[in-house]
Design a protein around this motif. Structure first.
Motif, PDB file in Angstrom:
ATOM      1  N   GLN A 359       0.877  -1.169   0.000  1.00  0.00           N
ATOM      2  CA  GLN A 359       0.000   0.000   0.000  1.00  0.00           C
ATOM      3  C   GLN A 359       0.912   1.216   0.000  1.00  0.00           C
ATOM      4  N   LEU A 360       1.092   1.826  -1.152  1.00  0.00           N
ATOM      5  CA  LEU A 360       2.120   2.836  -1.337  1.00  0.00           C
ATOM      6  C   LEU A 360       1.576   4.251  -1.407  1.00  0.00           C
ATOM      7  N   LYS A 377     -20.464   2.700   5.748  1.00  0.00           N
ATOM      8  CA  LYS A 377     -19.479   2.139   4.817  1.00  0.00           C
ATOM      9  C   LYS A 377     -18.255   3.036   4.753  1.00  0.00           C
ATOM     10  N   SER A 378     -18.473   4.349   4.724  1.00  0.00           N
ATOM     11  CA  SER A 378     -17.362   5.307   4.660  1.00  0.00           C
ATOM     12  C   SER A 378     -16.492   5.229   5.907  1.00  0.00           C
ATOM     13  N   ILE A 379     -17.124   5.043   7.065  1.00  0.00           N
ATOM     14  CA  ILE A 379     -16.353   4.919   8.303  1.00  0.00           C
ATOM     15  C   ILE A 379     -15.517   3.638   8.269  1.00  0.00           C
ATOM     16  N   GLY A 380     -16.102   2.557   7.755  1.00  0.00           N
ATOM     17  CA  GLY A 380     -15.348   1.313   7.599  1.00  0.00           C
ATOM     18  C   GLY A 380     -14.213   1.452   6.596  1.00  0.00           C
ATOM     19  N   ASP A 381     -14.475   2.165   5.502  1.00  0.00           N
ATOM     20  CA  ASP A 381     -13.420   2.419   4.513  1.00  0.00           C
ATOM     21  C   ASP A 381     -12.275   3.213   5.140  1.00  0.00           C
ATOM     22  N   TYR A 633      -4.782  -1.743  -3.085  1.00  0.00           N
ATOM     23  CA  TYR A 633      -5.904  -0.836  -2.862  1.00  0.00           C
ATOM     24  C   TYR A 633      -6.857  -1.429  -1.822  1.00  0.00           C
ATOM     25  N   PRO A 634      -7.011  -0.749  -0.687  1.00  0.00           N
ATOM     26  CA  PRO A 634      -7.879  -1.300   0.370  1.00  0.00           C
ATOM     27  C   PRO A 634      -9.350  -1.340   0.004  1.00  0.00           C
ATOM     28  N   THR A 635      -9.781  -0.510  -0.965  1.00  0.00           N
ATOM     29  CA  THR A 635     -11.201  -0.507  -1.352  1.00  0.00           C
ATOM     30  C   THR A 635     -11.310  -0.482  -2.875  1.00  0.00           C
ATOM     31  N   PRO A 636     -12.392  -1.027  -3.434  1.00  0.00           N
ATOM     32  CA  PRO A 636     -12.558  -0.991  -4.899  1.00  0.00           C
ATOM     33  C   PRO A 636     -12.726   0.423  -5.429  1.00  0.00           C
ATOM     34  N   GLU A 637     -13.319   1.318  -4.621  1.00  0.00           N
ATOM     35  CA  GLU A 637     -13.481   2.706  -5.066  1.00  0.00           C
ATOM     36  C   GLU A 637     -12.128   3.386  -5.252  1.00  0.00           C
TER      37      GLU A 637
END
Length: 954
Positions: A359-360, A377-381, A633-637
């Motif tokens: 994760q750079l 979801k945003s808080i989890g992201d 990338y921790p999230t698909p977004e």
């Protein structure tokens, strides 16, 4: 394998030797090598001596022995290997054949015997001391391993220090250091305790002489070398061992799960040969300590990386994007740049490049939708993004205000504030993988009906359930508000569920829609709204900023109007440090990948070396672009946005150092001009490099329709802002380079990256390489810096050098600097030109920083982390400062810093000798209230920000 044991010669005709530890050379004996390996196998497999190991293992042992002989036969070895070199070949041979447990057994065997040799040497030293009738401090013993003690030898400690070249610097008194270590010693200390005590003793003397900075760095490096290489720098084979152990480090790192298996795909022999151990000497003490504490990879507390292994690991990790036949060459190219301190990647890249979780990226920006599921979801992201060392910027403007209708339940909303409390607590809980503080910044536009409560989030009074003491906040201010403020107008606030399109509107479109909603409110057609004088809201905002350092003041319209990506969305906020300005939406989390050029390293012979700068930036932009494809990338977004737009953020650090090298005072027209010209050069070469990457790799996916595609460069967008705002943007727009060349390259090839430039704070990476951070002026010439590595005395080296040249650096000058809290302003024996050249942040008027920033901003497609300083804050000063920033077209500002209540430690200063009151005392006593245009507004005399470094940043 009895036939193996009986042979002493290698290949036919070869006469090969082994160099023993005492210097003797003897014939190489295959049987002894085989016996040692077999014993390791028997010990690990719990077999009796002589019990067969099996044909496959026998073949592996024979192959390893042949490798030893091949190494001895090479030209480099000239027919002779040391015992340690043979053992290195055996270790690597075992690991290559995946006998990892046996290799570990072999390593432990080597370590045990090294300790026994150390004990024997200590005993020999004691015998010699007895013959000379010298005492060896019998009151204390060293515990070299659990239950094993040897007598402490002062002479041996002196011998160790004498072996370090830095101990012979003119300012070093090793006897004092040893005496202090002995005074603090205790029976049963370990060698590690002694090593740390030496470092602490040396670093406590840095303020007396900068030679101790180099000395402390060397002592800390000795700790690193002992853990990683099991040798000292005085060893005659140090550099050979440094390179030979690199492959061992890679294999061990992969086996322990610290390194990516892909690193073994490089030509490790060629990589190791490219290492430059002498570049470890470039680090100052604080840099070595910082990477030791937080950056060097470790296994069960033992560091497995040297500084050059660290740089090479980062370089190799970034080269994984390259074609396979080019990877090794590119890794060496990247390593040469990083290890020379000309450019440094941002902290997440340094943490994670070459590891199993690369994760750079540095920054993530999100927009929170007005939907309960999306809020959580945003808080989890946030938690997932923070875990891997990302700094967060959240836009909360869309979420409905307090009192709004919840259609599904027919109830009323509690608004934004309770959710922000949860965000705050999540940031505390997920502290960036245990490496540094988690950090998030919430953004809100001032037309939101909850904005006044938003301003109070960082207050220390009131309902603590509606306070966020650990989260940052920022105001995302449209031009219309600043114009209403200027004109003495009124300001209306709405709930986003009734005026939802204001969130995406900016410029003239925002004005039109905002005035439309004001008309509806006046006609009684809006359920919720509130109107107040714009100056009243502004007064509260500035008061909170002065009290708590928050919210930061950022500007919506210039950030959007000048954005290259205006065709593909809207910039709803900046990031944690206010330099990243990228589009966000429900399906796109903006991501930016950062790195910074060391501007000071590019000042050569009294000028900015453009050829060197271009070479640096060309490689740096390639490294930054590679991050996008390698990144975890921790999230698909986050993946979606980064792959589509490929933004990077090339910035700078060492700006103040460059000014010192050029003899330019930061508060001067010359400095403003240098800010302009240096940023022009960086922008020119960065944009050109992106076009070259586009020619090689193709332009980014959403390029068509962008400002780049429309032929607009950052310098061209100032005019667009002026047209939308209807006000003159008073900024010098001169050019000195051939920008037609860049325009032609963009037209021919497109851009590889939607955004190329952003000036981040560089708080930690500038510490690593020992330069001033970012575009910051000198904070203080002498101060105690506190971060996660501890507290460190920092003294300005260029100042010391200049004062020495004038015969002014002495104990009294150090005493004066302490008394005057790291400032020369009131030290009259220092000539005025020197005082002006070394003026600190609180001695210069903030307009100088704003003017310099405005000249940089014309070349930057994103923003810059711009701290503003006021020694004597008043409402009028703060008001005019932020209005000037807006008038000059700045996109964002960062911290407002006022003098802190705590200052440099003065316990060793004779305050009675100084006949005047220092400026810090005057400012503390004279700034007891704040006034903004009308009426007093009492606030504390100093904000809580005491140090210019933000540990959440780079």
């Amino acid at each position: 394998m009895s036939d193996t044991r009986s042979e002493k010669a290698g290949p036919v005709g070869a006469v090969l030797k082994v160099r023993k530890r005492d210097g003797r050379e003897v014939d190489m004996d295959r049987s002894r090598i085989a016996s040692a390996i077999e014993k390791a196998f028997h010990a690990e497999l719990n077999l009796a001596d002589g019990q067969p190991l099996g044909a496959e293992i026998d073949q592996d042992i024979l192959a390893i022995i042949e490798q030893v002989y091949a190494s001895a036969s090479s030209k480099a070895s000239k027919g002779c290997l040391s015992v340690e070199q043979i053992q290195d070949v055996v270790e690597i041979g075992l690991m290559r054949r995946e006998h990892f447990h046996v290799a570990r057994r072999y390593i432990l065997y080597r370590t045990e015997h090294a300790r026994l040799r150390a004990v024997r040497h200590v005993d020999a030293d004691l015998d010699e001391l007895a013959v000379e009738n010298r005492e060896a401090t019998p009151r204390m013993r060293l515990q070299i391993e659990p239950g094993v003690y040897v007598a402490f030898s002062e002479a041996r400690l002196q011998s160790f220090l004498d072996s370090i070249p830095e101990s012979r610097l003119p300012g070093i008194e090793t006897e004092e250091v040893i005496a202090e270590v002995i005074r603090g010693s205790f029976d049963g200390m370990t060698p590690g305790d002694i090593a740390r005590a030496l470092v602490l003793s040396a670093r406590s003397r840095i303020e007396r002489s900068l030679d101790y900075d180099r000395f402390a760095a060397a002592l800390q490096l000795a700790i690193v070398y002992r853990q990683t290489l099991d040798v000292t720098q005085s060893d005659e084979h140090f550099e050979t061992t440094y390179r030979d152990r690199f492959e061992h480090y890679v294999i061990e790192g992969v086996r322990c799960g610290r390194l990516s298996e892909q690193l073994r795909s490089f030509d490790l022999e060629r990589i190791a040969a490219a290492l430059l151990p002498e570049r470890d000497k470039l680090f100052r003490y604080l840099g070595v300590q910082t990477i030791y504490d937080r950056y060097l990879l470790h296994v069960e507390g033992r560091r497995i990386e040297t500084p050059q292994y660290f740089w090479m690991r980062v370089a190799m990790g970034l080269a994984l994007r390259e074609e396979e036949d080019q990877r090794t060459a590119r890794a060496i190219e990247f390593y040469q740049l990083l290890s020379s301190f000309r450019f440094t990647s941002a902290t997440p890249t340094l943490f994670n490049s070459g590891t199993r979780h690369p994760q750079l990226s540095s920054c993530y920006l999100t927009t929170v939708q007005d939907d309960l599921a999306h809020i959580f979801k945003s808080i989890g992201d946030n938690a997932m993004l923070s875990k891997w060392a990302g700094g967060l910027g959240n836009d909360w403007t869309s979420v409905r205000a307090t009192g709004s209708l919840i259609k599904g339940t027919n109830g009323t909303s509690q608004g934004v504030i309770p959710f922000l409390k949860i965000v705050n607590d999540a940031a505390v809980a997920v502290n960036q993988g245990g490496k540094r503080k988690g950090a998030v910044c919430a953004y809100m536009e001032p037309w939101h009906l909850d904005f006044e409560e938003f301003l109070d989030l960082r207050k220390n009074t009131g309902d603590d359930r509606r306070r966020t003491h650990d989260m940052h906040t920022a105001a995302w201010i449209p031009d219309l508000f600043m114009q209403r403020l200027r004109d003495g107008g009124m300001w209306t606030m709405f709930s986003p569920d009734e005026a939802s399109d204001l969130h995406d509107a900016y410029g003239q479109r925002f004005r039109e829609r905002y005035e439309y909603y004001e008309e509806l409110a006046a006609a009684g057609k809006m359920k919720q709204h509130r109107q107040l004088p714009a100056i009243e809201l502004w007064r509260k905002l500035l008061t909170r900023t002065f009290e708590t350092g928050h919210p930061w003041v950022t500007f919506k319209d210039p950030s959007n109007i000048r954005s290259p990506q205006d065709h593909a969305g809207v910039v709803h906020s900046s990031n944690l440090c206010t330099e990243i300005l990228l589009n966000t939406s429900a399906d796109e989390t903006a991501v930016c990948n950062l790195g910074s050029v060391n501007l000071a390293a590019h000042v050569v012979d009294g000028r900015l070396d453009h050829a060197l700068l271009q070479a640096t930036i060309s490689t740096a932009m390639r490294m930054l672009d590679n991050v996008i494809d390698i990144n975890y990338y921790p999230t698909p977004e986050a993946r979606n946005a980064n792959q589509r737009h490929r933004p990077v953020g090339l910035g700078m650090m060492g700006y103040q150092d460059a000014l010192h090298q050029l003899g330019i005072a930061v508060a001067s027209d010359e400095a403003v001009e240098f800010a302009d010209r240096s940023m022009e050069a960086i922008s020119y070469f960065a944009l050109l490099a992106s076009t070259e990457l586009a020619a090689e790799r193709g332009h980014y996916e959403s390029y068509r329709g962008s400002k780049w595609d429309r032929g607009l460069l950052p310098i061209d967008t100032i005019e667009l802002l002026q047209q939308q705002r209807g006000d003159t943007i008073d900024v010098d727009r001169s050019e000195t380079m051939d920008w037609q060349l860049v325009r032609d390259a963009v037209a021919a090839h497109g851009m590889r990256n939607s955004n190329c430039l952003a000036i981040a704070p560089t708080a930690t990476i500038s510490t690593i390489i020992g330069v001033t951070q970012s575009i910051e002026p000198t904070y203080k010439l002498l101060y105690a810096k506190s971060n996660l590595s501890g507290e460190f005395t920092q003294i300005n080296e260029p100042l010391v050098n200049v004062l020495r040249e004038h015969g002014l650096w002495d104990a009294q000058m150090l005493d004066d600097l302490k008394y005057h809290d790291g400032s020369l302003a009131d030290i009259q024996r220092v000539p005025e030109p020197i005082r002006r050249l070394f003026a600190t942040a609180f001695e210069i008027e903030p307009q100088w920083l704003i003017e310099a920033a405005s000249r940089r901003q014309k070349w930057i497609d994103q923003g810059q982390s711009l701290n503003l300083y006021l020694a004597k804050p008043s409402g009028k000063a703060i008001d005019s400062m932020y209005k000037l920033a807006w008038q000059r077209g700045l996109k964002t500002t960062y911290y407002l810093r006022s003098l802190a209540a705590t200052q440099v430690e003065k316990s060793t200063v004779d305050v009675n000798r100084h006949g005047i009151q220092p400026r810090w005392m005057k400012s503390a006593s004279e700034s007891s209230e704040i006034r903004i245009d009308r009426g007093p507004q009492p606030v504390p005399s100093a904000c809580s920000i005491e140090d210019p470094d933000c540990e959440a940043c780079q």
